[in-house]
Design a protein around this motif. Structure first.
Motif, PDB file in Angstrom:
ATOM      1  N   PRO A 177     -33.049  59.557 -50.569  1.00  0.00           N
ATOM      2  CA  PRO A 177     -34.258  60.162 -49.975  1.00  0.00           C
ATOM      3  C   PRO A 177     -35.392  59.164 -49.795  1.00  0.00           C
ATOM      4  O   PRO A 177     -36.076  59.181 -48.763  1.00  0.00           O
ATOM      5  CB  PRO A 177     -34.624  61.248 -50.992  1.00  0.00           C
ATOM      6  CG  PRO A 177     -33.333  61.608 -51.642  1.00  0.00           C
ATOM      7  CD  PRO A 177     -32.582  60.310 -51.755  1.00  0.00           C
ATOM      8  N   LYS A 178     -35.639  58.318 -50.788  1.00  0.00           N
ATOM      9  CA  LYS A 178     -36.701  57.313 -50.663  1.00  0.00           C
ATOM     10  C   LYS A 178     -36.367  56.319 -49.557  1.00  0.00           C
ATOM     11  O   LYS A 178     -37.235  55.951 -48.759  1.00  0.00           O
ATOM     12  CB  LYS A 178     -36.898  56.568 -51.979  1.00  0.00           C
ATOM     13  CG  LYS A 178     -37.997  55.499 -51.902  1.00  0.00           C
ATOM     14  CD  LYS A 178     -38.108  54.737 -53.204  1.00  0.00           C
ATOM     15  CE  LYS A 178     -39.253  53.711 -53.120  1.00  0.00           C
ATOM     16  NZ  LYS A 178     -39.117  52.789 -51.981  1.00  0.00           N
ATOM     17  N   TRP A 179     -35.097  55.870 -49.509  1.00  0.00           N
ATOM     18  CA  TRP A 179     -34.682  54.944 -48.449  1.00  0.00           C
ATOM     19  C   TRP A 179     -34.907  55.580 -47.077  1.00  0.00           C
ATOM     20  O   TRP A 179     -35.397  54.924 -46.153  1.00  0.00           O
ATOM     21  CB  TRP A 179     -33.207  54.576 -48.614  1.00  0.00           C
ATOM     22  CG  TRP A 179     -32.688  53.753 -47.481  1.00  0.00           C
ATOM     23  CD1 TRP A 179     -32.657  52.395 -47.372  1.00  0.00           C
ATOM     24  CD2 TRP A 179     -32.123  54.250 -46.243  1.00  0.00           C
ATOM     25  NE1 TRP A 179     -32.134  52.011 -46.165  1.00  0.00           N
ATOM     26  CE2 TRP A 179     -31.806  53.119 -45.449  1.00  0.00           C
ATOM     27  CE3 TRP A 179     -31.870  55.524 -45.750  1.00  0.00           C
ATOM     28  CZ2 TRP A 179     -31.234  53.249 -44.187  1.00  0.00           C
ATOM     29  CZ3 TRP A 179     -31.303  55.654 -44.481  1.00  0.00           C
ATOM     30  CH2 TRP A 179     -30.987  54.518 -43.717  1.00  0.00           C
ATOM     31  N   PHE A 180     -34.582  56.869 -46.960  1.00  0.00           N
ATOM     32  CA  PHE A 180     -34.704  57.537 -45.666  1.00  0.00           C
ATOM     33  C   PHE A 180     -36.169  57.644 -45.239  1.00  0.00           C
ATOM     34  O   PHE A 180     -36.494  57.507 -44.055  1.00  0.00           O
ATOM     35  CB  PHE A 180     -34.064  58.925 -45.731  1.00  0.00           C
ATOM     36  CG  PHE A 180     -33.971  59.605 -44.392  1.00  0.00           C
ATOM     37  CD1 PHE A 180     -33.346  58.980 -43.312  1.00  0.00           C
ATOM     38  CD2 PHE A 180     -34.508  60.874 -44.193  1.00  0.00           C
ATOM     39  CE1 PHE A 180     -33.256  59.601 -42.075  1.00  0.00           C
ATOM     40  CE2 PHE A 180     -34.422  61.502 -42.968  1.00  0.00           C
ATOM     41  CZ  PHE A 180     -33.793  60.864 -41.902  1.00  0.00           C
ATOM     42  N   THR A 181     -37.059  57.877 -46.201  1.00  0.00           N
ATOM     43  CA  THR A 181     -38.490  57.903 -45.889  1.00  0.00           C
ATOM     44  C   THR A 181     -38.958  56.547 -45.357  1.00  0.00           C
ATOM     45  O   THR A 181     -39.668  56.464 -44.347  1.00  0.00           O
ATOM     46  CB  THR A 181     -39.310  58.278 -47.137  1.00  0.00           C
ATOM     47  OG1 THR A 181     -38.934  59.592 -47.564  1.00  0.00           O
ATOM     48  CG2 THR A 181     -40.807  58.252 -46.832  1.00  0.00           C
ATOM     49  N   ASP A 182     -38.535  55.471 -46.040  1.00  0.00           N
ATOM     50  CA  ASP A 182     -38.881  54.118 -45.584  1.00  0.00           C
ATOM     51  C   ASP A 182     -38.278  53.834 -44.210  1.00  0.00           C
ATOM     52  O   ASP A 182     -38.909  53.203 -43.354  1.00  0.00           O
ATOM     53  CB  ASP A 182     -38.387  53.072 -46.591  1.00  0.00           C
ATOM     54  CG  ASP A 182     -39.110  53.175 -47.932  1.00  0.00           C
ATOM     55  OD1 ASP A 182     -40.220  53.735 -47.963  1.00  0.00           O
ATOM     56  OD2 ASP A 182     -38.556  52.693 -48.936  1.00  0.00           O
ATOM     57  N   PHE A 183     -37.058  54.319 -44.015  1.00  0.00           N
ATOM     58  CA  PHE A 183     -36.344  54.117 -42.756  1.00  0.00           C
ATOM     59  C   PHE A 183     -37.097  54.777 -41.598  1.00  0.00           C
ATOM     60  O   PHE A 183     -37.308  54.181 -40.542  1.00  0.00           O
ATOM     61  CB  PHE A 183     -34.938  54.701 -42.893  1.00  0.00           C
ATOM     62  CG  PHE A 183     -34.063  54.545 -41.675  1.00  0.00           C
ATOM     63  CD1 PHE A 183     -33.582  53.302 -41.293  1.00  0.00           C
ATOM     64  CD2 PHE A 183     -33.708  55.649 -40.922  1.00  0.00           C
ATOM     65  CE1 PHE A 183     -32.764  53.163 -40.180  1.00  0.00           C
ATOM     66  CE2 PHE A 183     -32.885  55.530 -39.813  1.00  0.00           C
ATOM     67  CZ  PHE A 183     -32.422  54.279 -39.441  1.00  0.00           C
ATOM     68  N   LYS A 184     -37.535  56.015 -41.789  1.00  0.00           N
ATOM     69  CA  LYS A 184     -38.248  56.732 -40.730  1.00  0.00           C
ATOM     70  C   LYS A 184     -39.635  56.132 -40.475  1.00  0.00           C
ATOM     71  O   LYS A 184     -40.136  56.175 -39.349  1.00  0.00           O
ATOM     72  CB  LYS A 184     -38.376  58.212 -41.099  1.00  0.00           C
ATOM     73  CG  LYS A 184     -37.043  58.961 -41.117  1.00  0.00           C
ATOM     74  CD  LYS A 184     -37.230  60.439 -41.372  1.00  0.00           C
ATOM     75  CE  LYS A 184     -37.838  61.128 -40.159  1.00  0.00           C
ATOM     76  NZ  LYS A 184     -37.892  62.606 -40.318  1.00  0.00           N
ATOM     77  N   ASP A 185     -40.243  55.577 -41.525  1.00  0.00           N
ATOM     78  CA  ASP A 185     -41.577  54.990 -41.379  1.00  0.00           C
ATOM     79  C   ASP A 185     -41.560  53.606 -40.726  1.00  0.00           C
ATOM     80  O   ASP A 185     -42.587  53.144 -40.216  1.00  0.00           O
ATOM     81  CB  ASP A 185     -42.259  54.878 -42.750  1.00  0.00           C
ATOM     82  CG  ASP A 185     -42.656  56.237 -43.305  1.00  0.00           C
ATOM     83  OD1 ASP A 185     -42.685  57.203 -42.528  1.00  0.00           O
ATOM     84  OD2 ASP A 185     -42.903  56.323 -44.528  1.00  0.00           O
ATOM     85  N   GLU A 186     -40.400  52.948 -40.726  1.00  0.00           N
ATOM     86  CA  GLU A 186     -40.298  51.611 -40.153  1.00  0.00           C
ATOM     87  C   GLU A 186     -40.409  51.688 -38.626  1.00  0.00           C
ATOM     88  O   GLU A 186     -39.702  52.452 -37.977  1.00  0.00           O
ATOM     89  CB  GLU A 186     -38.966  50.963 -40.551  1.00  0.00           C
ATOM     90  CG  GLU A 186     -38.704  49.604 -39.934  1.00  0.00           C
ATOM     91  CD  GLU A 186     -39.798  48.603 -40.255  1.00  0.00           C
ATOM     92  OE1 GLU A 186     -40.403  48.070 -39.297  1.00  0.00           O
ATOM     93  OE2 GLU A 186     -40.062  48.377 -41.444  1.00  0.00           O
ATOM     94  N   SER A 187     -41.299  50.895 -38.054  1.00  0.00           N
ATOM     95  CA  SER A 187     -41.527  50.943 -36.604  1.00  0.00           C
ATOM     96  C   SER A 187     -40.699  49.921 -35.830  1.00  0.00           C
ATOM     97  O   SER A 187     -40.474  50.091 -34.623  1.00  0.00           O
ATOM     98  CB  SER A 187     -43.010  50.711 -36.304  1.00  0.00           C
ATOM     99  OG  SER A 187     -43.430  49.453 -36.809  1.00  0.00           O
ATOM    100  N   ASP A 188     -40.237  48.868 -36.488  1.00  0.00           N
ATOM    101  CA  ASP A 188     -39.449  47.840 -35.803  1.00  0.00           C
ATOM    102  C   ASP A 188     -38.005  48.324 -35.698  1.00  0.00           C
ATOM    103  O   ASP A 188     -37.307  48.487 -36.693  1.00  0.00           O
ATOM    104  CB  ASP A 188     -39.522  46.520 -36.586  1.00  0.00           C
ATOM    105  CG  ASP A 188     -38.887  45.365 -35.822  1.00  0.00           C
ATOM    106  OD1 ASP A 188     -37.722  45.513 -35.384  1.00  0.00           O
ATOM    107  OD2 ASP A 188     -39.539  44.320 -35.673  1.00  0.00           O
ATOM    108  N   ILE A 189     -37.549  48.547 -34.467  1.00  0.00           N
ATOM    109  CA  ILE A 189     -36.233  49.150 -34.249  1.00  0.00           C
ATOM    110  C   ILE A 189     -35.104  48.272 -34.763  1.00  0.00           C
ATOM    111  O   ILE A 189     -34.081  48.765 -35.229  1.00  0.00           O
ATOM    112  CB  ILE A 189     -36.041  49.473 -32.738  1.00  0.00           C
ATOM    113  CG1 ILE A 189     -34.800  50.340 -32.517  1.00  0.00           C
ATOM    114  CG2 ILE A 189     -35.979  48.193 -31.915  1.00  0.00           C
ATOM    115  CD1 ILE A 189     -34.919  51.709 -33.102  1.00  0.00           C
TER     116      ILE A 189
END
Length: 205
Positions: A177-189
């Protein structure tokens, strides 16, 4: 594009191969939700990667063919040799790990090209090498934009898979869950692509 690489371990690759074998076996036992997620992510990544490589090989081969009819200098020859090696590797059947390695090479190659493209002054155009001119001629800027659109669609599909999995599972105690939050927040594709490669290797099903 980032040059750092998230490398999958051999153990993870064998596990992924096993998952594909299980999925295609009619007599196999039901697989877990985690294994289904992992397999879905690998399938999405493989579909995107193979399409990207197929399109890049066609375009790069046109550059190789055109360059051979001209007079490449020593520096151009080094670049052309690298492109030729990429084409040879990408034209053969590759496993998931090699597919990612080839995509990272392609990303770095485009990164180098578009770094140079930032300055479109007449002085730069006059000084640019044969490969650069051919890349302009054969529309590598359009290719890069289309590739980025495909990458965005691929990332969106993988987010849907992960989000659906998290809704179904009670796994608050895990790192996903924490990884997924960071993943969605990352703007660089492209960083997101590398993060996804990382999580595929690290899923503990």
């Amino acid at each position: 594009m980032q040059s750092s690489k998230y490398l999958s371990t051999s153990c993870s690759m064998w596990r992924i191969v096993f998952l594909f074998a299980v999925l295609h076996s009619a007599n196999s036992n039901p697989i877990t939700s985690c294994e289904k997620l992992e397999t879905s992510l690998v399938r999405e990544a493989t579909t995107f990667g193979k399409r990207a490589l197929s399109e890049s090989v066609k375009l790069l081969q046109r550059i190789i063919d055109a360059a051979e009819r001209l007079e490449p200098n020593e520096m151009d020859r080094i670049i052309l040799d690298e492109i030729t090696t990429f084409i040879e590797r990408a034209s053969h059947k590759v496993d998931f790990e090699e597919l990612n390695d080839l995509l990272i090479w392609l990303m770095d190659f485009l990164d180098l090209y578009y770094h140079d493209e930032q300055d479109d002054s007449p002085e730069l155009e006059e000084a640019e090498g044969l490969v650069d001119k051919l890349m302009r001629q054969f529309g590598f800027d359009t290719f890069e934009k289309n590739l980025e659109k495909q990458l965005y669609m691929f990332i969106e599909r993988t987010e849907d898979h992960i989000e659906a999995y998290l809704r179904r599972q009670n796994i608050k105690e895990t790192e996903l869950p924490k990884w997924f939050t960071d993943f969605k927040d990352e703007s660089d594709i492209e960083i997101k692509y590398l993060m996804l490669e990382d999580i595929i290797a690290d899923l503990d099903c």
